[in-house]
Design an enzyme around this catalytic site. Structure first.
Site, PDB file in Angstrom:
ATOM      1  N   LYS A  69       0.831  -1.085  -0.022  1.00 34.37           N
ATOM      2  CA  LYS A  69      -0.091  -0.020   0.033  1.00 34.37           C
ATOM      3  C   LYS A  69       1.117   1.487   0.138  1.00 34.37           C
ATOM      4  O   LYS A  69       1.811   1.370   0.646  1.00 34.37           O
ATOM      5  CB  LYS A  69      -0.999  -0.047   1.259  1.00 34.37           C
ATOM      6  CG  LYS A  69      -1.840  -1.224   1.197  1.00 34.37           C
ATOM      7  CD  LYS A  69      -2.973  -1.160   0.161  1.00 34.37           C
ATOM      8  CE  LYS A  69      -4.219  -1.987   0.368  1.00 34.37           C
ATOM      9  NZ  LYS A  69      -5.394  -1.808  -0.615  1.00 34.37           N
ATOM     10  N   LYS A  86     -13.312  -7.297  -9.122  1.00 37.93           N
ATOM     11  CA  LYS A  86     -13.867  -7.726  -8.000  1.00 37.93           C
ATOM     12  C   LYS A  86     -15.481  -7.877  -7.947  1.00 37.93           C
ATOM     13  O   LYS A  86     -16.250  -7.122  -8.474  1.00 37.93           O
ATOM     14  CB  LYS A  86     -13.962  -6.473  -7.028  1.00 37.93           C
ATOM     15  CG  LYS A  86     -12.262  -6.403  -6.601  1.00 37.93           C
ATOM     16  CD  LYS A  86     -12.076  -5.319  -5.180  1.00 37.93           C
ATOM     17  CE  LYS A  86     -10.670  -5.358  -4.851  1.00 37.93           C
ATOM     18  NZ  LYS A  86     -10.199  -4.272  -3.961  1.00 37.93           N
TER      19      LYS A  86
HETATM   20  O1  OSB Z   1      -7.957  -1.795  -2.737  1.00 37.42           O
HETATM   21  O2  OSB Z   1      -7.630  -3.890  -2.977  1.00 37.42           O
HETATM   22  C1  OSB Z   1      -7.900  -3.140  -2.271  1.00 37.42           C
HETATM   23  C2  OSB Z   1      -8.743  -4.744   0.982  1.00 37.42           C
HETATM   24  C3  OSB Z   1      -9.761  -4.248   1.305  1.00 37.42           C
HETATM   25  C4  OSB Z   1     -10.290  -3.131   0.576  1.00 37.42           C
HETATM   26  C5  OSB Z   1      -9.625  -2.764  -0.507  1.00 37.42           C
HETATM   27  C6  OSB Z   1      -8.570  -3.461  -0.890  1.00 37.42           C
HETATM   28  C7  OSB Z   1      -8.123  -4.464   0.039  1.00 37.42           C
HETATM   29  C8  OSB Z   1      -6.720  -5.243  -0.523  1.00 37.42           C
HETATM   30  C9  OSB Z   1      -7.020  -6.658  -0.785  1.00 37.42           C
HETATM   31  O3  OSB Z   1      -5.823  -4.676  -0.620  1.00 37.42           O
HETATM   32  C10 OSB Z   1      -6.922  -7.657   0.516  1.00 37.42           C
HETATM   33  C11 OSB Z   1      -6.968  -9.011   0.118  1.00 37.42           C
HETATM   34  O4  OSB Z   1      -6.199  -9.717   0.136  1.00 37.42           O
HETATM   35  O5  OSB Z   1      -8.349  -9.578   0.287  1.00 37.42           O
HETATM   36 MG    MG Z   2      -7.175  -1.821  -4.509  1.00 30.68          MG
END
Ligand code: OSB
Ligand code: MG
Length: 354
Positions: free
Chosen positions: A164, A263
């Site tokens: 991140k 997603k």
């Molecule tokens: O932006 O991909 C995203 C988790 C919660 C909300 C948004 C995101 C995420 C993740 C992925 O980064 C987490 C996972 O492995 O499920």
């Molecule tokens: Mg993302």
């Protein structure tokens, strides 16, 4: 084949995360969800999961809102219907505006049910191939904890790690990880944390060696994303911007991204997702399957999606024990040598522990 839905159950789940998940938008410490069990007149069961969060920090929908829409609107539309294919669910829900996460929870359950009715794994039912699914883990922590978590992920065998990032990220720290682990594919996810004013800061991430940068700007910033795509060599990947087939069409037209994150929760389920996969295939847009800190039912659907031949990049697939002390599925999802094996059982291939 015909399926008549005679019962639909909603099961609430709530579990603490093993460690806080920190993004530019929110720190998540606990996750709730709704598991769906749909049952047909012959007793065949299908499972889905509502992946909205408790509050609308990531998408507009919430678990409480989805429960209302499911109970009062969508379940009554589906109950006692006789379906010839799972694609009919999208049609059935067409008159209801938005609410894609609520729709996806039910729609995916019906796809599982049809695969089980046919007696084949869901990955086969949707046209996938039996291949090891490359795993990918997300490091979402303060910078002082990042090195430990990256090292732990490498030690566990992950071959793709997503970091991140924010405009304030220490880019030399990030560059250090990429240099130290040349065999690992590193993704960066900004969760829309940049804006026009911090555009020049984004350019500092171009030389780090990320395989892609996910969602630098907020979801409607098509022009800024197009500018980033033009000015940067690192591929630009859209996540939050992609809610529908039309959004992918817009991205292609405006040249606002190179890659998209799929997603199914945000897209409304399998039908919309499969039409997006086809559009991307025809236009050479790369795809991967994203996660939202989901429980195993949703991850099982996601694994089936990742089995499609056109999904080329590793998705957000971590071990069940990465987020959870105990997942809702049996067996748990297990990452071995950076990969997850598809199940040979029918439908999603996992049993559910309510
Ligand atoms: O932006 O991909 C995203 C988790 C919660 C909300 C948004 C995101 C995420 C993740 C992925 O980064 C987490 C996972 O492995 O499920
Ligand atoms: Mg993302």
């Amino acid at each position: 084949m015909e399926v008549t839905i005679i019962d639909i159950e909603l099961h609430h789940v709530k579990k603490p995360l093993k460690k806080p998940f920190k993004t530019a938008l929110q720190t998540v410490i606990e996750r709730e969800g709704i598991l769906i069990r749909a049952i047909d007149d012959e007793g065949v069961e299908g499972y889905g999961e509502c992946v909205a969060f408790s509050t609308p920090w990531y998408t507009e929908e919430t678990i409480a809102g989805c429960r209302f829409v499911l109970e009062q609107v969508l379940v009554p539309l589906l109950l006692n219907q006789t379906l010839k294919s799972p694609g009919q669910v999208q049609e059935l829900f067409k008159s209801i505006k938005g609410n894609r996460m609520a729709k996806a929870a039910l729609e995916t359950a019906i796809w599982d049910l049809f695969a089980k009715k046919q007696g084949i794994p869901l990955w086969k039912y949707v046209g996938g191939i039996n291949k090891p699914i490359p795993a990918g883990v997300v490091v979402a922590a303060d910078e002082d904890k990042m090195a430990l978590q990256v090292e732990a992920a490498v030690a566990k065998g992950y071959k793709r790690i997503k970091l991140k990032i924010t405009p304030a990220s220490n880019t030399s720290l990030l560059k250090g990880f990429v240099a130290r682990f040349p065999d690992i594919l590193f993704f960066a996810d900004a969760n829309g944390g940049f804006n026009e004013g911090s555009f020049s800061k984004l350019l500092r991430f171009d030389s780090i060696g990320f395989a892609l940068i996910e969602q630098p700007f907020s979801e409607k910033e098509w022009q800024l994303h197009a500018r980033a795509k033009k000015e940067m060599k690192t591929p630009i990947c859209l996540d939050e911007s992609i809610h529908s087939l039309e959004d992918v069409q817009r991205m292609i037209e405006l040249e606002a991204g190179d890659v998209i994150v799929l997603k199914m929760g945000r897209l409304g389920g399998w039908s919309e997702t499969l039409s997006i996969v086809e559009l991307c295939r025809m236009n050479g847009v790369q795809m991967w399957v994203g996660g939202m800190i989901e429980f195993g039912v949703s991850k099982a659907h996601n694994l089936a999606l990742a089995s499609l031949p056109d999904i080329s990049l590793p998705g957000d697939f971590s071990d069940s024990d990465h987020f959870w002390h105990e997942d809702v599925i049996e067996p748990a999802i297990h990452v071995k040598s950076g990969e997850i094996a598809l199940r040979s059982e029918n439908g999603i291939g996992y049993n559910i522990k309510f």
